[in-house]
Design a protein around this motif. Structure first.
Motif, mmCIF file in Angstrom:
data_model
loop_
_atom_site.group_PDB
_atom_site.id
_atom_site.type_symbol
_atom_site.label_atom_id
_atom_site.label_comp_id
_atom_site.label_asym_id
_atom_site.label_seq_id
_atom_site.Cartn_x
_atom_site.Cartn_y
_atom_site.Cartn_z
ATOM 1 N N CYS A 29 0.870 -1.355 -0.063
ATOM 2 C CA CYS A 29 0.065 -0.033 -0.022
ATOM 3 C C CYS A 29 0.829 1.274 0.087
ATOM 4 O O CYS A 29 0.648 2.247 -0.672
ATOM 5 C CB CYS A 29 -0.879 -0.014 1.226
ATOM 6 N N HIS A 30 2.112 1.232 0.830
ATOM 7 C CA HIS A 30 2.781 2.288 0.866
ATOM 8 C C HIS A 30 3.621 2.589 -0.566
ATOM 9 O O HIS A 30 3.398 3.793 -1.045
ATOM 10 C CB HIS A 30 4.027 2.114 1.895
ATOM 11 N N HIS A 31 4.039 1.590 -1.243
ATOM 12 C CA HIS A 31 4.634 1.865 -2.530
ATOM 13 C C HIS A 31 3.630 2.094 -3.563
ATOM 14 O O HIS A 31 3.781 3.017 -4.396
ATOM 15 C CB HIS A 31 5.195 0.304 -2.905
ATOM 16 N N PHE A 32 2.172 1.502 -3.594
ATOM 17 C CA PHE A 32 1.256 2.029 -4.295
ATOM 18 C C PHE A 32 0.899 3.380 -4.279
ATOM 19 O O PHE A 32 0.623 4.118 -5.210
ATOM 20 C CB PHE A 32 0.110 0.994 -4.146
ATOM 21 N N TYR A 33 0.880 3.883 -3.207
ATOM 22 C CA TYR A 33 0.405 5.403 -2.755
ATOM 23 C C TYR A 33 1.386 6.351 -3.271
ATOM 24 O O TYR A 33 1.205 7.394 -3.950
ATOM 25 C CB TYR A 33 0.061 5.457 -1.269
ATOM 26 N N TYR A 34 2.852 6.116 -3.092
ATOM 27 C CA TYR A 34 3.955 7.045 -3.131
ATOM 28 C C TYR A 34 4.551 6.810 -4.340
ATOM 29 O O TYR A 34 5.250 8.015 -4.654
ATOM 30 C CB TYR A 34 4.659 7.009 -1.878
ATOM 31 N N SER A 35 4.725 5.649 -5.043
ATOM 32 C CA SER A 35 5.421 5.661 -6.080
ATOM 33 C C SER A 35 4.783 6.570 -7.418
ATOM 34 O O SER A 35 3.599 6.919 -7.405
ATOM 35 C CB SER A 35 5.402 3.963 -6.749
ATOM 36 N N PHE A 36 5.735 7.015 -8.310
ATOM 37 C CA PHE A 36 5.095 7.749 -9.398
ATOM 38 C C PHE A 36 4.680 6.869 -10.501
ATOM 39 O O PHE A 36 5.030 5.758 -10.743
ATOM 40 C CB PHE A 36 6.240 8.745 -9.702
ATOM 41 N N SER A 37 3.611 7.214 -11.459
ATOM 42 C CA SER A 37 3.190 6.764 -12.397
ATOM 43 C C SER A 37 3.915 7.363 -13.532
ATOM 44 O O SER A 37 4.027 8.548 -13.994
ATOM 45 C CB SER A 37 1.373 6.930 -12.395
ATOM 46 N N GLU A 38 3.997 6.422 -14.601
ATOM 47 C CA GLU A 38 4.702 7.001 -15.650
ATOM 48 C C GLU A 38 3.707 7.597 -16.487
ATOM 49 O O GLU A 38 4.364 8.393 -17.172
ATOM 50 C CB GLU A 38 5.044 5.787 -16.771
ATOM 51 N N ARG A 39 2.468 7.641 -16.573
ATOM 52 C CA ARG A 39 1.593 8.323 -17.340
ATOM 53 C C ARG A 39 1.353 9.677 -16.644
ATOM 54 O O ARG A 39 1.257 10.616 -17.595
ATOM 55 C CB ARG A 39 0.121 7.412 -17.345
ATOM 56 N N THR A 40 1.286 9.764 -15.372
ATOM 57 C CA THR A 40 1.031 11.076 -14.916
ATOM 58 C C THR A 40 1.972 11.276 -13.682
ATOM 59 O O THR A 40 1.823 11.156 -12.502
ATOM 60 C CB THR A 40 -0.470 11.206 -14.162
ATOM 61 N N PRO A 41 3.273 11.665 -13.822
ATOM 62 C CA PRO A 41 4.195 11.868 -12.742
ATOM 63 C C PRO A 41 4.055 13.139 -12.154
ATOM 64 O O PRO A 41 4.991 13.382 -11.241
ATOM 65 C CB PRO A 41 5.386 11.670 -13.671
ATOM 66 N N GLU A 42 3.132 14.002 -12.600
ATOM 67 C CA GLU A 42 3.210 15.246 -12.097
ATOM 68 C C GLU A 42 2.427 15.684 -10.888
ATOM 69 O O GLU A 42 2.097 16.628 -10.515
ATOM 70 C CB GLU A 42 2.600 16.455 -13.200
ATOM 71 N N LYS A 43 2.064 14.446 -10.004
ATOM 72 C CA LYS A 43 1.756 14.572 -9.052
ATOM 73 C C LYS A 43 1.885 15.656 -7.868
ATOM 74 O O LYS A 43 1.384 16.099 -7.202
ATOM 75 C CB LYS A 43 1.502 13.172 -8.231
ATOM 76 N N ASP A 44 3.504 15.759 -7.543
ATOM 77 C CA ASP A 44 4.225 16.597 -6.880
ATOM 78 C C ASP A 44 5.641 16.888 -7.606
ATOM 79 O O ASP A 44 5.898 16.335 -8.364
ATOM 80 C CB ASP A 44 4.055 16.419 -5.499
ATOM 81 N N LYS A 45 6.431 17.865 -7.146
ATOM 82 C CA LYS A 45 7.375 18.255 -7.365
ATOM 83 C C LYS A 45 8.473 16.927 -7.681
ATOM 84 O O LYS A 45 9.173 16.821 -8.488
ATOM 85 C CB LYS A 45 8.125 19.451 -6.502
#
Length: 329
Positions: A29-45
Protein backbone atom coordinates in the motif's frame (compact mmCIF):
# COMPACT_ATOMS: atom_id res chain seq x y z
CA UNK A 1 0.59 -29.71 29.09
CA UNK A 2 2.37 -30.67 25.88
CA UNK A 3 -0.89 -30.32 23.94
CA UNK A 4 -1.32 -26.82 25.39
CA UNK A 5 2.21 -25.87 24.36
CA UNK A 6 1.54 -27.16 20.88
CA UNK A 7 -1.61 -25.07 20.61
CA UNK A 8 0.21 -22.05 22.03
CA UNK A 9 3.08 -22.55 19.62
CA UNK A 10 0.72 -22.84 16.69
CA UNK A 11 -1.11 -19.73 17.80
CA UNK A 12 2.19 -17.82 18.09
CA UNK A 13 3.24 -18.96 14.63
CA UNK A 14 -0.15 -18.02 13.25
CA UNK A 15 0.08 -14.54 14.78
CA UNK A 16 3.61 -14.12 13.45
CA UNK A 17 2.58 -15.09 9.95
CA UNK A 18 -0.47 -12.86 10.09
CA UNK A 19 1.72 -10.00 11.30
CA UNK A 20 4.19 -10.57 8.49
CA UNK A 21 1.35 -10.73 5.96
CA UNK A 22 -0.05 -7.47 7.35
CA UNK A 23 3.38 -5.85 7.00
CA UNK A 24 3.65 -7.02 3.39
CA UNK A 25 0.24 -5.52 2.68
CA UNK A 26 1.45 -2.31 4.34
CA UNK A 27 4.56 -2.36 2.13
CA UNK A 28 2.40 -2.79 -0.96
CA UNK A 29 0.00 0.00 0.00
CA UNK A 30 2.86 2.36 0.83
CA UNK A 31 4.55 1.77 -2.52
CA UNK A 32 1.26 1.97 -4.41
CA UNK A 33 0.44 5.33 -2.77
CA UNK A 34 3.84 7.05 -3.03
CA UNK A 35 5.42 5.66 -6.22
CA UNK A 36 5.10 7.69 -9.39
CA UNK A 37 3.05 6.80 -12.43
CA UNK A 38 4.75 6.78 -15.82
CA UNK A 39 1.60 8.30 -17.29
CA UNK A 40 1.03 11.06 -14.71
CA UNK A 41 4.26 11.82 -12.82
CA UNK A 42 3.23 15.43 -12.13
CA UNK A 43 1.50 14.58 -8.82
CA UNK A 44 4.11 16.60 -6.91
CA UNK A 45 7.52 18.20 -7.44
CA UNK A 46 9.59 15.28 -6.15
CA UNK A 47 7.82 12.64 -8.22
CA UNK A 48 8.22 14.74 -11.36
CA UNK A 49 11.88 15.45 -10.58
CA UNK A 50 12.63 11.74 -10.14
CA UNK A 51 10.85 11.13 -13.45
CA UNK A 52 13.10 13.70 -15.15
CA UNK A 53 16.20 12.04 -13.67
CA UNK A 54 15.06 8.69 -15.03
CA UNK A 55 14.38 9.79 -18.60
CA UNK A 56 17.34 12.16 -18.72
CA UNK A 57 19.62 9.25 -17.80
CA UNK A 58 18.08 7.07 -20.52
CA UNK A 59 19.35 9.57 -23.11
CA UNK A 60 22.78 9.74 -21.44
CA UNK A 61 23.05 5.94 -21.50
CA UNK A 62 22.09 5.89 -25.17
CA UNK A 63 24.89 8.33 -26.04
CA UNK A 64 27.41 6.29 -23.99
CA UNK A 65 26.87 3.09 -26.01
CA UNK A 66 29.67 1.89 -28.34
CA UNK A 67 27.53 2.57 -31.41
CA UNK A 68 24.42 4.60 -30.59
CA UNK A 69 21.54 4.13 -33.01
CA UNK A 70 20.98 7.19 -35.14
CA UNK A 71 17.88 9.21 -34.22
CA UNK A 72 17.33 7.01 -31.15
CA UNK A 73 14.77 7.72 -28.45
CA UNK A 74 12.69 10.37 -30.23
CA UNK A 75 9.36 9.74 -28.40
CA UNK A 76 11.15 9.60 -25.04
CA UNK A 77 13.09 12.79 -25.76
CA UNK A 78 9.95 14.66 -26.78
CA UNK A 79 8.22 13.45 -23.64
CA UNK A 80 11.26 14.46 -21.52
CA UNK A 81 11.23 17.97 -22.99
CA UNK A 82 7.49 18.37 -22.43
CA UNK A 83 7.77 17.18 -18.82
CA UNK A 84 10.77 19.49 -18.30
CA UNK A 85 8.76 22.45 -19.56
CA UNK A 86 5.93 21.47 -17.23
CA UNK A 87 8.41 21.30 -14.34
CA UNK A 88 9.77 24.78 -15.08
CA UNK A 89 6.27 26.20 -15.37
CA UNK A 90 5.18 24.75 -12.02
CA UNK A 91 8.35 24.89 -9.94
CA UNK A 92 10.84 27.16 -11.71
CA UNK A 93 14.23 26.51 -13.29
CA UNK A 94 16.37 23.88 -11.56
CA UNK A 95 19.79 22.26 -12.05
CA UNK A 96 18.17 19.15 -13.50
CA UNK A 97 16.81 21.30 -16.35
CA UNK A 98 20.33 22.57 -17.11
CA UNK A 99 21.61 18.99 -17.17
CA UNK A 100 18.84 17.90 -19.55
CA UNK A 101 19.56 20.82 -21.88
CA UNK A 102 23.25 19.96 -21.96
CA UNK A 103 22.43 16.34 -22.81
CA UNK A 104 20.12 17.46 -25.62
CA UNK A 105 22.94 19.62 -27.03
CA UNK A 106 25.26 16.58 -27.00
CA UNK A 107 22.54 14.53 -28.71
CA UNK A 108 22.39 17.14 -31.48
CA UNK A 109 26.19 17.30 -31.70
CA UNK A 110 26.43 13.52 -32.00
CA UNK A 111 24.10 13.45 -34.99
CA UNK A 112 25.90 16.38 -36.62
CA UNK A 113 29.21 14.56 -36.23
CA UNK A 114 27.70 11.43 -37.77
CA UNK A 115 26.27 13.44 -40.66
CA UNK A 116 22.80 12.19 -39.73
CA UNK A 117 19.67 14.21 -40.46
CA UNK A 118 17.08 14.41 -37.71
CA UNK A 119 13.40 14.97 -38.57
CA UNK A 120 12.97 18.73 -39.03
CA UNK A 121 10.16 19.19 -36.51
CA UNK A 122 11.97 17.04 -33.92
CA UNK A 123 15.26 18.89 -34.40
CA UNK A 124 13.53 22.28 -34.05
CA UNK A 125 11.98 21.19 -30.76
CA UNK A 126 15.41 20.16 -29.44
CA UNK A 127 17.03 23.41 -30.57
CA UNK A 128 14.31 25.57 -29.02
CA UNK A 129 14.43 23.71 -25.71
CA UNK A 130 18.23 23.70 -25.40
CA UNK A 131 18.63 27.41 -26.16
CA UNK A 132 20.46 29.39 -23.44
CA UNK A 133 21.84 26.22 -21.87
CA UNK A 134 24.33 26.41 -19.01
CA UNK A 135 27.50 24.81 -20.37
CA UNK A 136 29.06 24.59 -16.90
CA UNK A 137 26.57 22.07 -15.55
CA UNK A 138 26.99 18.28 -15.43
CA UNK A 139 25.07 16.29 -18.01
CA UNK A 140 25.47 14.23 -21.15
CA UNK A 141 28.83 12.47 -21.36
CA UNK A 142 32.04 12.72 -19.39
CA UNK A 143 35.32 11.63 -21.00
CA UNK A 144 37.36 9.29 -18.83
CA UNK A 145 41.05 8.41 -19.08
CA UNK A 146 41.73 4.90 -17.83
CA UNK A 147 44.76 6.01 -15.83
CA UNK A 148 42.61 8.15 -13.54
CA UNK A 149 40.86 4.99 -12.35
CA UNK A 150 44.14 3.35 -11.29
CA UNK A 151 44.49 5.21 -8.00
CA UNK A 152 44.51 2.06 -5.85
CA UNK A 153 46.11 -1.28 -6.52
CA UNK A 154 43.94 -4.35 -5.88
CA UNK A 155 46.07 -5.11 -2.83
CA UNK A 156 45.71 -1.58 -1.44
CA UNK A 157 41.93 -1.72 -1.84
CA UNK A 158 41.88 -5.21 -0.34
CA UNK A 159 43.78 -3.95 2.70
CA UNK A 160 41.51 -0.91 3.03
CA UNK A 161 38.31 -2.99 2.95
CA UNK A 162 39.64 -5.66 5.30
CA UNK A 163 40.49 -3.15 8.02
CA UNK A 164 36.93 -1.82 8.05
CA UNK A 165 35.10 -3.18 11.09
CA UNK A 166 31.73 -2.72 12.75
CA UNK A 167 32.74 -0.73 15.82
CA UNK A 168 30.86 -1.09 19.11
CA UNK A 169 33.37 0.62 21.36
CA UNK A 170 33.79 4.31 20.51
CA UNK A 171 36.04 6.85 22.22
CA UNK A 172 34.77 9.99 23.94
CA UNK A 173 36.23 12.25 21.24
CA UNK A 174 33.44 14.21 19.50
CA UNK A 175 33.17 13.77 15.75
CA UNK A 176 33.59 16.87 13.59
CA UNK A 177 30.33 17.00 11.64
CA UNK A 178 32.21 18.22 8.57
CA UNK A 179 33.85 14.80 8.32
CA UNK A 180 30.40 13.26 8.14
CA UNK A 181 29.11 15.78 5.60
CA UNK A 182 32.15 15.13 3.37
CA UNK A 183 31.60 11.37 3.64
CA UNK A 184 27.95 11.80 2.66
CA UNK A 185 28.95 13.79 -0.40
CA UNK A 186 31.43 11.07 -1.37
CA UNK A 187 28.76 8.39 -0.91
CA UNK A 188 26.49 10.02 -3.51
CA UNK A 189 28.69 8.50 -6.23
CA UNK A 190 27.09 5.12 -5.55
CA UNK A 191 25.17 3.72 -8.53
CA UNK A 192 21.38 3.98 -8.53
CA UNK A 193 18.68 2.88 -10.95
CA UNK A 194 18.55 5.42 -13.81
CA UNK A 195 20.57 7.81 -11.60
CA UNK A 196 17.48 8.62 -9.51
CA UNK A 197 19.44 8.88 -6.23
CA UNK A 198 16.48 8.15 -4.00
CA UNK A 199 18.52 8.06 -0.81
CA UNK A 200 18.26 10.50 2.07
CA UNK A 201 20.40 10.84 5.22
CA UNK A 202 18.90 12.00 8.51
CA UNK A 203 21.56 13.26 10.93
CA UNK A 204 21.27 13.28 14.74
CA UNK A 205 23.82 14.64 17.20
CA UNK A 206 21.74 15.41 20.32
CA UNK A 207 22.23 12.64 22.90
CA UNK A 208 18.64 12.41 24.15
CA UNK A 209 17.30 12.26 20.59
CA UNK A 210 19.77 9.50 19.71
CA UNK A 211 18.82 7.61 22.87
CA UNK A 212 15.10 7.88 22.10
CA UNK A 213 15.56 6.61 18.56
CA UNK A 214 17.87 3.75 19.56
CA UNK A 215 15.39 2.62 22.20
CA UNK A 216 13.39 1.26 19.26
CA UNK A 217 16.36 -0.53 17.68
CA UNK A 218 17.39 -3.84 19.22
CA UNK A 219 21.01 -4.10 18.04
CA UNK A 220 22.71 -1.37 20.09
CA UNK A 221 22.57 -2.79 23.61
CA UNK A 222 25.73 -2.17 25.62
CA UNK A 223 27.23 0.61 23.51
CA UNK A 224 24.41 3.06 22.69
CA UNK A 225 25.74 5.69 25.11
CA UNK A 226 29.14 5.72 23.37
CA UNK A 227 27.63 6.64 19.97
CA UNK A 228 28.47 10.24 19.16
CA UNK A 229 26.45 10.70 15.95
CA UNK A 230 23.58 8.74 14.47
CA UNK A 231 22.62 8.60 10.81
CA UNK A 232 19.43 7.09 9.44
CA UNK A 233 19.60 6.25 5.74
CA UNK A 234 16.26 6.14 3.98
CA UNK A 235 14.95 5.86 0.44
CA UNK A 236 12.19 7.98 -1.07
CA UNK A 237 9.43 5.79 -2.52
CA UNK A 238 8.42 8.62 -4.86
CA UNK A 239 11.51 7.85 -6.95
CA UNK A 240 10.12 4.54 -8.20
CA UNK A 241 7.40 3.11 -10.40
CA UNK A 242 4.95 0.35 -9.55
CA UNK A 243 7.31 -2.51 -10.48
CA UNK A 244 10.32 -1.22 -8.54
CA UNK A 245 9.32 -1.76 -4.91
CA UNK A 246 12.55 -3.66 -4.11
CA UNK A 247 14.82 -1.14 -5.83
CA UNK A 248 14.57 1.34 -2.96
CA UNK A 249 16.48 -1.10 -0.72
CA UNK A 250 19.02 -1.99 -3.43
CA UNK A 251 19.88 1.66 -4.10
CA UNK A 252 19.79 2.52 -0.40
CA UNK A 253 22.10 -0.39 0.41
CA UNK A 254 24.62 0.62 -2.26
CA UNK A 255 24.64 4.18 -0.95
CA UNK A 256 24.99 2.97 2.65
CA UNK A 257 28.04 0.83 1.84
CA UNK A 258 29.66 3.77 0.07
CA UNK A 259 28.96 5.92 3.13
CA UNK A 260 30.42 3.32 5.50
CA UNK A 261 33.62 3.15 3.44
CA UNK A 262 33.80 6.95 3.18
CA UNK A 263 33.53 7.25 6.96
CA UNK A 264 36.22 4.58 7.28
CA UNK A 265 38.51 6.57 4.98
CA UNK A 266 38.01 9.59 7.26
CA UNK A 267 39.31 7.57 10.22
CA UNK A 268 35.88 7.17 11.80
CA UNK A 269 34.28 4.01 13.12
CA UNK A 270 30.73 3.02 12.29
CA UNK A 271 28.25 0.25 12.93
CA UNK A 272 25.28 -0.57 10.69
CA UNK A 273 22.10 -1.09 12.73
CA UNK A 274 19.25 -2.89 11.03
CA UNK A 275 15.75 -1.46 10.66
CA UNK A 276 13.93 -4.75 10.11
CA UNK A 277 10.63 -3.56 11.53
CA UNK A 278 7.05 -4.44 10.92
CA UNK A 279 5.36 -1.82 8.78
CA UNK A 280 3.52 -0.32 11.78
CA UNK A 281 6.66 -0.15 13.92
CA UNK A 282 8.58 1.47 11.08
CA UNK A 283 5.86 4.10 10.91
CA UNK A 284 6.26 4.75 14.65
CA UNK A 285 10.05 5.04 14.41
CA UNK A 286 9.77 7.48 11.50
CA UNK A 287 7.46 9.62 13.60
CA UNK A 288 9.93 9.66 16.52
CA UNK A 289 12.84 10.42 14.18
CA UNK A 290 10.86 13.07 12.24
CA UNK A 291 11.21 11.26 8.92
CA UNK A 292 8.61 11.87 6.17
CA UNK A 293 6.21 9.01 5.60
CA UNK A 294 7.08 8.80 1.88
CA UNK A 295 10.50 7.41 2.87
CA UNK A 296 11.44 3.85 3.84
CA UNK A 297 14.10 3.02 6.41
CA UNK A 298 17.23 1.38 4.99
CA UNK A 299 19.45 1.30 8.08
CA UNK A 300 20.74 3.28 11.04
CA UNK A 301 24.44 4.02 11.21
CA UNK A 302 26.20 4.61 14.51
CA UNK A 303 29.27 6.84 14.11
CA UNK A 304 32.12 7.76 16.43
CA UNK A 305 35.88 7.96 16.81
CA UNK A 306 37.64 4.71 17.57
CA UNK A 307 39.91 4.19 20.54
CA UNK A 308 43.62 3.61 19.99
CA UNK A 309 43.09 -0.04 20.89
CA UNK A 310 39.78 -1.86 20.86
CA UNK A 311 38.21 -5.22 20.11
CA UNK A 312 35.81 -6.10 17.31
CA UNK A 313 33.92 -9.24 16.40
CA UNK A 314 36.18 -11.54 14.38
CA UNK A 315 33.29 -12.29 11.98
CA UNK A 316 34.79 -15.16 9.97
CA UNK A 317 33.91 -15.04 6.28
CA UNK A 318 32.69 -17.91 4.15
CA UNK A 319 35.17 -19.18 1.57
CA UNK A 320 34.20 -17.79 -1.82
CA UNK A 321 33.35 -21.19 -3.23
CA UNK A 322 30.47 -21.41 -0.74
CA UNK A 323 28.69 -18.62 -2.63
CA UNK A 324 30.36 -18.56 -6.04
CA UNK A 325 29.31 -20.64 -9.04
CA UNK A 326 31.03 -20.71 -12.42
CA UNK A 327 28.79 -21.18 -15.48
CA UNK A 328 31.03 -22.13 -18.40
CA UNK A 329 28.52 -22.99 -21.10
Amino acid sequence: MSAFLTRATRYAISRTRLGEAASKIGDFCHHFYYSFSERTPEKDKQRLKFYLFKYHHIIEKGLALPKPNLCFGQPKIINLIEKSESYVKKYGHDKIIDSIKKTIIEYLAFHEKQGATLPEKFERKLLDFSAQANSNCIGGLRPVVKSEMNNLTPQEFNDFVRCRYSVRNFSNEPVDENLIFTAIETATYAPSVCNRQSWHVHYYSEKNTIRNILYHQNGNAGFADTIDKLLIITGDTRAFTENESNQIFVDGGLFSMNLILALHSAGLGSCALNTSYSYLKEHSVKKIARIPNSERLIMMLAVGHTKQNFDVAASPRKPKYDFFTTHNY
